[in-house]
Design a protein around this motif. Structure first.
Motif, PDB file in Angstrom:
ATOM      1  N   SER A  49       1.047  -1.405   0.027  1.00 48.32           N
ATOM      2  CA  SER A  49      -0.439  -0.031   0.087  1.00 48.32           C
ATOM      3  C   SER A  49       1.009   1.143   0.308  1.00 48.32           C
ATOM      4  O   SER A  49       2.063   1.518   0.445  1.00 48.32           O
ATOM      5  CB  SER A  49      -1.159  -0.091   0.917  1.00 48.32           C
ATOM      6  OG  SER A  49      -1.430   0.502   1.197  1.00 48.32           O
ATOM      7  N   ALA A  50       0.619   2.798  -0.684  1.00 49.97           N
ATOM      8  CA  ALA A  50       1.059   3.618  -0.635  1.00 49.97           C
ATOM      9  C   ALA A  50       0.270   4.814   0.306  1.00 49.97           C
ATOM     10  O   ALA A  50       1.375   5.222   0.319  1.00 49.97           O
ATOM     11  CB  ALA A  50       0.852   4.103  -2.248  1.00 49.97           C
ATOM     12  N   ARG A  51      -0.293   3.633   0.619  1.00 57.48           N
ATOM     13  CA  ARG A  51      -1.271   4.997   2.191  1.00 57.48           C
ATOM     14  C   ARG A  51      -2.050   4.192   2.656  1.00 57.48           C
ATOM     15  O   ARG A  51      -1.987   3.189   2.396  1.00 57.48           O
ATOM     16  CB  ARG A  51      -1.909   5.868   1.208  1.00 57.48           C
ATOM     17  CG  ARG A  51      -3.020   5.927   1.024  1.00 57.48           C
ATOM     18  CD  ARG A  51      -3.730   6.757  -0.300  1.00 57.48           C
ATOM     19  NE  ARG A  51      -4.735   6.252  -0.779  1.00 57.48           N
ATOM     20  CZ  ARG A  51      -4.977   6.337  -2.001  1.00 57.48           C
ATOM     21  NH1 ARG A  51      -4.071   5.846  -2.853  1.00 57.48           N
ATOM     22  NH2 ARG A  51      -6.444   5.427  -2.469  1.00 57.48           N
ATOM     23  N   ALA A  52      -1.841   5.046   4.175  1.00 59.10           N
ATOM     24  CA  ALA A  52      -2.859   3.975   5.084  1.00 59.10           C
ATOM     25  C   ALA A  52      -4.257   4.089   3.912  1.00 59.10           C
ATOM     26  O   ALA A  52      -5.033   5.592   3.430  1.00 59.10           O
ATOM     27  CB  ALA A  52      -2.763   4.987   6.293  1.00 59.10           C
ATOM     28  N   GLY A 131      -6.237   3.515   8.524  1.00 53.07           N
ATOM     29  CA  GLY A 131      -5.802   2.677   8.685  1.00 53.07           C
ATOM     30  C   GLY A 131      -5.601   1.256   9.184  1.00 53.07           C
ATOM     31  O   GLY A 131      -5.301   0.527   9.125  1.00 53.07           O
ATOM     32  N   ASP A 132      -7.147   1.248   9.789  1.00 50.74           N
ATOM     33  CA  ASP A 132      -7.674   0.667   9.880  1.00 50.74           C
ATOM     34  C   ASP A 132      -7.535  -0.629   8.499  1.00 50.74           C
ATOM     35  O   ASP A 132      -7.713  -2.246   8.689  1.00 50.74           O
ATOM     36  CB  ASP A 132      -9.278   0.205   9.975  1.00 50.74           C
ATOM     37  CG  ASP A 132      -8.926   0.638  12.191  1.00 50.74           C
ATOM     38  OD1 ASP A 132      -7.809   0.855  12.795  1.00 50.74           O
ATOM     39  OD2 ASP A 132     -10.216   0.617  12.662  1.00 50.74           O
ATOM     40  N   ASP A 133      -8.115  -0.452   7.922  1.00 56.59           N
ATOM     41  CA  ASP A 133      -7.789  -0.794   6.972  1.00 56.59           C
ATOM     42  C   ASP A 133      -6.951  -1.471   5.941  1.00 56.59           C
ATOM     43  O   ASP A 133      -6.908  -2.850   6.256  1.00 56.59           O
ATOM     44  CB  ASP A 133      -8.903  -0.581   5.304  1.00 56.59           C
ATOM     45  CG  ASP A 133     -10.290  -0.174   5.664  1.00 56.59           C
ATOM     46  OD1 ASP A 133     -11.071  -1.330   6.374  1.00 56.59           O
ATOM     47  OD2 ASP A 133     -11.468   0.097   5.010  1.00 56.59           O
ATOM     48  N   VAL A 134      -5.922  -0.953   6.043  1.00 57.45           N
ATOM     49  CA  VAL A 134      -4.906  -0.909   5.780  1.00 57.45           C
ATOM     50  C   VAL A 134      -3.782  -0.331   5.697  1.00 57.45           C
ATOM     51  O   VAL A 134      -3.685   1.198   5.510  1.00 57.45           O
ATOM     52  CB  VAL A 134      -4.469  -1.091   4.313  1.00 57.45           C
ATOM     53  CG1 VAL A 134      -4.867   0.012   3.239  1.00 57.45           C
ATOM     54  CG2 VAL A 134      -3.033  -1.990   2.783  1.00 57.45           C
ATOM     55  N   ALA A 135      -2.305   0.229   6.501  1.00 59.43           N
ATOM     56  CA  ALA A 135      -1.601   0.604   7.011  1.00 59.43           C
ATOM     57  C   ALA A 135      -0.638   0.835   5.658  1.00 59.43           C
ATOM     58  O   ALA A 135      -0.693   0.017   4.545  1.00 59.43           O
ATOM     59  CB  ALA A 135      -1.019  -0.311   7.857  1.00 59.43           C
ATOM     60  N   ASP A 136      -0.485   2.292   5.669  1.00 60.41           N
ATOM     61  CA  ASP A 136       0.927   2.321   4.928  1.00 60.41           C
ATOM     62  C   ASP A 136       2.145   1.983   4.882  1.00 60.41           C
ATOM     63  O   ASP A 136       2.578   1.741   6.137  1.00 60.41           O
ATOM     64  CB  ASP A 136       2.036   4.195   5.419  1.00 60.41           C
ATOM     65  CG  ASP A 136       1.903   4.857   4.709  1.00 60.41           C
ATOM     66  OD1 ASP A 136       1.836   4.118   3.072  1.00 60.41           O
ATOM     67  OD2 ASP A 136       2.786   5.531   4.867  1.00 60.41           O
ATOM     68  N   GLY A 137       2.516   1.305   3.788  1.00 61.76           N
ATOM     69  CA  GLY A 137       3.043   0.896   3.013  1.00 61.76           C
ATOM     70  C   GLY A 137       2.888  -1.172   3.972  1.00 61.76           C
ATOM     71  O   GLY A 137       4.272  -1.900   3.582  1.00 61.76           O
ATOM     72  N   ALA A 138       1.352  -1.279   4.092  1.00 62.39           N
ATOM     73  CA  ALA A 138       1.644  -3.369   4.147  1.00 62.39           C
ATOM     74  C   ALA A 138       1.523  -3.766   3.498  1.00 62.39           C
ATOM     75  O   ALA A 138       0.831  -2.958   1.742  1.00 62.39           O
ATOM     76  CB  ALA A 138      -0.370  -2.596   4.656  1.00 62.39           C
ATOM     77  N   LEU A 139       1.843  -5.274   3.287  1.00 62.25           N
ATOM     78  CA  LEU A 139       1.955  -5.580   2.322  1.00 62.25           C
ATOM     79  C   LEU A 139       0.544  -6.169   1.819  1.00 62.25           C
ATOM     80  O   LEU A 139      -0.424  -7.047   3.063  1.00 62.25           O
ATOM     81  CB  LEU A 139       2.656  -7.000   2.430  1.00 62.25           C
ATOM     82  CG  LEU A 139       2.492  -8.477   1.430  1.00 62.25           C
ATOM     83  CD1 LEU A 139       3.455  -8.405   0.147  1.00 62.25           C
ATOM     84  CD2 LEU A 139       3.606  -9.408   2.205  1.00 62.25           C
ATOM     85  N   GLY A 153     -10.289  -6.394  -7.462  1.00 60.36           N
ATOM     86  CA  GLY A 153     -11.647  -5.782  -6.831  1.00 60.36           C
ATOM     87  C   GLY A 153     -10.931  -5.129  -5.406  1.00 60.36           C
ATOM     88  O   GLY A 153     -11.480  -3.588  -5.264  1.00 60.36           O
ATOM     89  N   LEU A 154     -10.401  -6.063  -4.562  1.00 55.18           N
ATOM     90  CA  LEU A 154      -9.680  -5.723  -2.672  1.00 55.18           C
ATOM     91  C   LEU A 154      -9.265  -4.568  -3.585  1.00 55.18           C
ATOM     92  O   LEU A 154      -8.796  -3.724  -2.609  1.00 55.18           O
ATOM     93  CB  LEU A 154      -8.999  -7.256  -3.021  1.00 55.18           C
ATOM     94  CG  LEU A 154     -10.400  -7.585  -1.756  1.00 55.18           C
ATOM     95  CD1 LEU A 154      -9.948  -9.610  -1.150  1.00 55.18           C
ATOM     96  CD2 LEU A 154     -11.240  -7.286  -1.476  1.00 55.18           C
ATOM     97  N   GLY A 155      -7.608  -4.665  -4.413  1.00 57.69           N
ATOM     98  CA  GLY A 155      -6.914  -3.650  -4.728  1.00 57.69           C
ATOM     99  C   GLY A 155      -7.361  -3.132  -5.263  1.00 57.69           C
ATOM    100  O   GLY A 155      -7.038  -1.483  -4.649  1.00 57.69           O
ATOM    101  N   LEU A 156      -8.529  -2.587  -5.990  1.00 63.38           N
ATOM    102  CA  LEU A 156      -8.534  -1.094  -6.294  1.00 63.38           C
ATOM    103  C   LEU A 156      -9.658  -0.366  -4.885  1.00 63.38           C
ATOM    104  O   LEU A 156      -9.389   0.583  -5.489  1.00 63.38           O
ATOM    105  CB  LEU A 156      -9.775  -1.504  -7.786  1.00 63.38           C
ATOM    106  CG  LEU A 156      -9.442  -1.009  -8.725  1.00 63.38           C
ATOM    107  CD1 LEU A 156     -10.912  -2.410  -9.784  1.00 63.38           C
ATOM    108  CD2 LEU A 156      -8.402  -0.346  -9.844  1.00 63.38           C
ATOM    109  N   ALA A 157     -10.367  -1.251  -4.489  1.00 63.47           N
ATOM    110  CA  ALA A 157     -10.832  -0.466  -3.175  1.00 63.47           C
ATOM    111  C   ALA A 157      -9.442   0.056  -2.440  1.00 63.47           C
ATOM    112  O   ALA A 157      -9.819   0.691  -1.786  1.00 63.47           O
ATOM    113  CB  ALA A 157     -10.888  -1.488  -2.474  1.00 63.47           C
ATOM    114  N   LEU A 158      -8.436  -0.741  -2.609  1.00 65.78           N
ATOM    115  CA  LEU A 158      -7.271  -0.256  -1.340  1.00 65.78           C
ATOM    116  C   LEU A 158      -6.145   0.426  -2.061  1.00 65.78           C
ATOM    117  O   LEU A 158      -5.259   0.647  -1.395  1.00 65.78           O
ATOM    118  CB  LEU A 158      -6.278  -0.996  -0.655  1.00 65.78           C
ATOM    119  CG  LEU A 158      -6.911  -2.683  -0.463  1.00 65.78           C
ATOM    120  CD1 LEU A 158      -6.211  -3.793   0.096  1.00 65.78           C
ATOM    121  CD2 LEU A 158      -7.354  -2.181   1.011  1.00 65.78           C
ATOM    122  N   GLY A 159      -7.164   1.294  -3.426  1.00 69.61           N
ATOM    123  CA  GLY A 159      -5.774   2.154  -3.690  1.00 69.61           C
ATOM    124  C   GLY A 159      -4.514   1.814  -4.997  1.00 69.61           C
ATOM    125  O   GLY A 159      -3.670   1.981  -5.629  1.00 69.61           O
TER     126      GLY A 159
END
Length: 373
Positions: A49-52, A131-139, A153-159
């Motif tokens: 992830s590029a951002r939280a 950051g609850d959905d995904v932290a900055d820099g999370a795999l 779909g999940l990837g798009l939702a996560l930016g």
């Protein structure tokens, strides 16, 4: 690879021949593509992830934004009386700076300038924290995984917008007698796609000139021909491979799939599969799928030790494919060497009995690989 002379037995030993052919395959270069176009490919590099997400605290329910410290002792019998009216927030709204919880409307009464709250709340109640959905820099995705529609779909939702993938081009040349795509070709193409390959389908007539021309014109990471591998007058696959490039082996000591041929045309590895569906399926499991794993850089799936309900008998000198039906940690062998279509439909695990083995006794353990998930 130079043309090889057949052993005195007329059959090339399967394990050594397969290993030599597979060793010439190299992992294809990764490419960066838009995420929506990556379905069916193998992920080449970990994606982070590029951002939280979310970037700030958001309301997770409709209600009143408050400070939890103002509600420590609040209850229906001893409501908390707030002299400063709280802010109403809807799901997805940014939380006010001084608030750390959201209280449902049914627990709050507004009377003029006062708010009566009949429930206590802890920090983060009713809140989606930054950051609850995904932290900055999370795999997000691991290298080597096959990407499916849900992951996109999940990837798009996560930016995520782009992904580094490997998707080898596999040219499949149908040389069967079928006027349209036959069952063997359909099965092989499905297995290639499930392993992350990009199928390019072509046809050739059962003549040396026709197939030779197709092989010489091929541009792919791997070429698969289907049909015409036997010893009949119109079984032209081996001769065409010899004329187009180099025939490394024809007729392997394996059942089914004995008439398989292997070789190269220029820098491309070529595998000629028999036209019968059980034979094509068997060689796809033990040779084509390992080839695709080399091209995509993926690991071999883990086997599972299963206990045989009945013995397996195998002829020394031939590697033989065995199919099973699993029952917990046990398995029932339903076909060995000769694979009826009904066995292909029923099986959910397989193993390769090595050429030096006479088989396995009932109750012994055998390492098997899952089929169909």
């Amino acid at each position: 690879m130079n043309d090889a002379s057949a052993p005195r037995s007329g059959l090339f030993p399967f394990a050594e021949t397969a290993s030599a052919w597979l060793s010439q395959l190299s992992t294809v270069s990764p490419i960066m593509v838009e995420l929506e176009t990556a379905v069916g490919a193998v992920i080449a590099a970990p994606a982070s992830s590029a951002r939280a997400i979310p970037a700030e605290d958001l309301a997770a329910l409709d209600g009143w934004a408050m400070k939890s410290s103002d509600l420590v002792t609040a209850s229906a019998y001893a409501p908390a009386m707030l002299t400063s009216l709280p802010s109403f927030v809807a799901v997805g709204d940014a939380m006010p700076d001084t608030c750390d919880c959201v209280v449902e409307q049914k627990f709050v009464s507004i009377e003029g300038p006062l708010a009566e709250v009949r429930i206590s709340a802890a920090p983060s109640d009713g809140v989606l924290r930054a950051g609850d959905d995904v932290a900055d820099g999370a795999l997000l995705f691991r290298a080597g995984d096959l990407i499916g529609d849900t992951m996109v779909g999940l990837g798009l939702a996560l930016g995520l917008t782009h992904l580094s993938i490997r998707r080898p081009d596999v040219l499949v040349i149908d040389v069967t007698d079928e006027k349209e795509r036959g069952p063997s070709t359909a099965v092989v193409c499905a297995l290639i796609r499930e392993a992350g390959g990009q199928v390019m389908l072509d046809r050739a007539s059962r003549s040396v000139d026709s197939l030779t021309a197709r092989l010489k014109a091929a541009e792919a990471d791997l070429v698969v021909t289907i049909g015409a591998t036997g010893g009949g007058k119109d079984d032209v696959a081996a001769d065409a491979l010899r004329q187009a490039g180099a025939l490394a082996a024809h007729r392997l000591a394996i059942r089914p799939g004995t008439t398989t041929a292997l070789g190269r045309v220029g820098k491309m590895s070529v595998i000629a599969l028999p036209g019968r569906t059980p034979d094509a399926f068997a060689i796809a499991l033990v040779l084509l799928l390992p080839a695709l794993r080399r091209l995509t850089g993926t690991k071999e799936p883990e086997s599972r030790s299963l206990t045989l309900k009945r013995k397996i008998a195998s002829q020394i000198g031939f590697a033989e494919l065995a199919l099973f039906e699993r029952a917990g940690s046990a398995c029932d062998p339903i076909a060995v060497g000769h694979l009826p279509l009904s066995a292909l439909a029923r099986c959910d695990a397989w193993a390769l009995v090595e050429a030096a083995s006479e088989g396995f006794a009932s109750g012994s353990a055998i390492d098997a690989w899952a089929l169909g998930g």
